[in-house]
Design an enzyme around this catalytic site. Sequence first.
Site, PDB file in Angstrom:
ATOM      1  N   VAL A 258       0.843  -1.201   0.000  1.00 61.08           N
ATOM      2  CA  VAL A 258       0.000   0.000   0.000  1.00 61.08           C
ATOM      3  C   VAL A 258       0.875   1.247   0.000  1.00 61.08           C
ATOM      4  O   VAL A 258       0.404   2.340   0.287  1.00 61.08           O
ATOM      5  CB  VAL A 258      -0.952   0.020   1.217  1.00 61.08           C
ATOM      6  CG1 VAL A 258      -2.030  -1.034   1.082  1.00 61.08           C
ATOM      7  CG2 VAL A 258      -0.182  -0.141   2.526  1.00 61.08           C
TER       8      VAL A 258
ATOM      9  N   ARG B  71       4.097   2.395  -2.511  1.00 57.86           N
ATOM     10  CA  ARG B  71       4.247   2.828  -3.894  1.00 57.86           C
ATOM     11  C   ARG B  71       4.548   1.615  -4.757  1.00 57.86           C
ATOM     12  O   ARG B  71       5.251   0.684  -4.316  1.00 57.86           O
ATOM     13  CB  ARG B  71       5.376   3.860  -4.020  1.00 57.86           C
ATOM     14  CG  ARG B  71       4.981   5.250  -3.577  1.00 57.86           C
ATOM     15  CD  ARG B  71       3.969   5.858  -4.545  1.00 57.86           C
ATOM     16  NE  ARG B  71       3.567   7.209  -4.192  1.00 57.86           N
ATOM     17  CZ  ARG B  71       2.527   7.510  -3.430  1.00 57.86           C
ATOM     18  NH1 ARG B  71       1.801   6.539  -2.909  1.00 57.86           N
ATOM     19  NH2 ARG B  71       2.207   8.764  -3.189  1.00 57.86           N
TER      20      ARG B  71
ATOM     21  N   GLU C  28       0.021   2.838 -13.431  1.00 58.70           N
ATOM     22  CA  GLU C  28      -1.397   2.986 -13.102  1.00 58.70           C
ATOM     23  C   GLU C  28      -2.053   3.937 -14.092  1.00 58.70           C
ATOM     24  O   GLU C  28      -1.461   4.959 -14.444  1.00 58.70           O
ATOM     25  CB  GLU C  28      -1.551   3.518 -11.673  1.00 58.70           C
ATOM     26  CG  GLU C  28      -0.973   2.601 -10.606  1.00 58.70           C
ATOM     27  CD  GLU C  28      -1.129   3.177  -9.193  1.00 58.70           C
ATOM     28  OE1 GLU C  28      -1.776   4.243  -9.041  1.00 58.70           O
ATOM     29  OE2 GLU C  28      -0.605   2.562  -8.252  1.00 58.70           O
TER      30      GLU C  28
ATOM     31  N   HIS D 220      -5.560   1.429  -6.383  1.00 61.09           N
ATOM     32  CA  HIS D 220      -5.016   2.545  -5.582  1.00 61.09           C
ATOM     33  C   HIS D 220      -6.122   3.243  -4.794  1.00 61.09           C
ATOM     34  O   HIS D 220      -6.319   4.453  -4.893  1.00 61.09           O
ATOM     35  CB  HIS D 220      -4.293   3.548  -6.484  1.00 61.09           C
ATOM     36  CG  HIS D 220      -3.252   4.346  -5.745  1.00 61.09           C
ATOM     37  ND1 HIS D 220      -2.119   4.835  -6.356  1.00 61.09           N
ATOM     38  CD2 HIS D 220      -3.179   4.756  -4.447  1.00 61.09           C
ATOM     39  CE1 HIS D 220      -1.390   5.517  -5.478  1.00 61.09           C
ATOM     40  NE2 HIS D 220      -2.014   5.470  -4.323  1.00 61.09           N
TER      41      HIS D 220
ATOM     42  N   SER E 292      -6.864   2.274  -1.255  1.00 62.93           N
ATOM     43  CA  SER E 292      -6.846   1.880   0.154  1.00 62.93           C
ATOM     44  C   SER E 292      -7.099   3.044   1.103  1.00 62.93           C
ATOM     45  O   SER E 292      -7.628   2.851   2.199  1.00 62.93           O
ATOM     46  CB  SER E 292      -5.508   1.213   0.498  1.00 62.93           C
ATOM     47  OG  SER E 292      -4.427   2.098   0.284  1.00 62.93           O
TER      48      SER E 292
END
Length: 316
Positions: free
Chosen positions: A223, A225, A254, A273, A275
Amino acid sequence: MTALPTLLVLDAEPPPRLGRLTGRARVVHTDEAGLAGRLPEADVLLVWDFTSHAVRSAWPGAGPRPGWVHTASAGVDHLMCPELAASDTVVTNARGIFDAPIAEYVAALVLAMAKDLPRTWQLQREREWRHRESRRVAGTRAVVVGSGPIGREIARTLKALGVTAAVVGRVPRTGIHGPDDLDRLLARADWVIAAAPLTERTHGMFDRHRFGVMQPSACFVNVGRGQLVVEDALVQALERRWIAGAALDVLTTEPLAADSPLWRVPGLLVSPHMSGDTVGWRDELGAQFVELFERWAAGRPLRNVVDKQRGYVPGH
């Protein structure tokens, strides 16, 4: 009459709510294409589009630059360039907004993997009744790599589930292990959580060696990078069953392309992405910036000041 300071916002949808700054700042909005041309007129830059890398390319141009840059994210790697790092510009981040949500998300992933919930949902879709045994979470061990507020909150949340959690930071100190302890801790961990900032030291730190050190029953969660992980090495570790499972909420590229092989790796959970993004998170980010702006306008010290050489807020 004193001129109002110019606040330049690198926009994203939805835009930030800055109504409290009406009459206190001249707010100018721009997209990536217009950023370089607008920078010389700005006193403050708000990087609301924290997925953009436009600051890194726009900053080295001619003319004055803002004295303060704030990014609506915990990480600053997307905006940091040598020219910004060497300047007198103060950089702040959104430290404090994402700690608890990310910790909850990690706890949910740990529970989901321990209780084999992904396979349960798959079997339900296939209408197959297959009894299985699941793992206990209490009494297991976790290693959290990253000793900032997010990493420490993850450790606290896991401890509430009965997990013994060790935190690894850049330097050892009371309650925090140093990098020299990492391999030893990985070899005993049931859960390995990557929550470190992206720096020269952490880039690619989870490689073939690190996944090889982990025990076969271990699960890995990132969580932090995407670039913390050598993704090919993770794929190999899962396919060869060096580790039991993994979850990636951040990836090297991403959004993840539809034809990426990562979608089909056995034992890998991929999320976009998200969280730290809970209901109302954008409003919290906007309110945090307005509070910082008020401190800046009053000449008071800013909070969440990033050490531009290290790439994160130090001292904790």
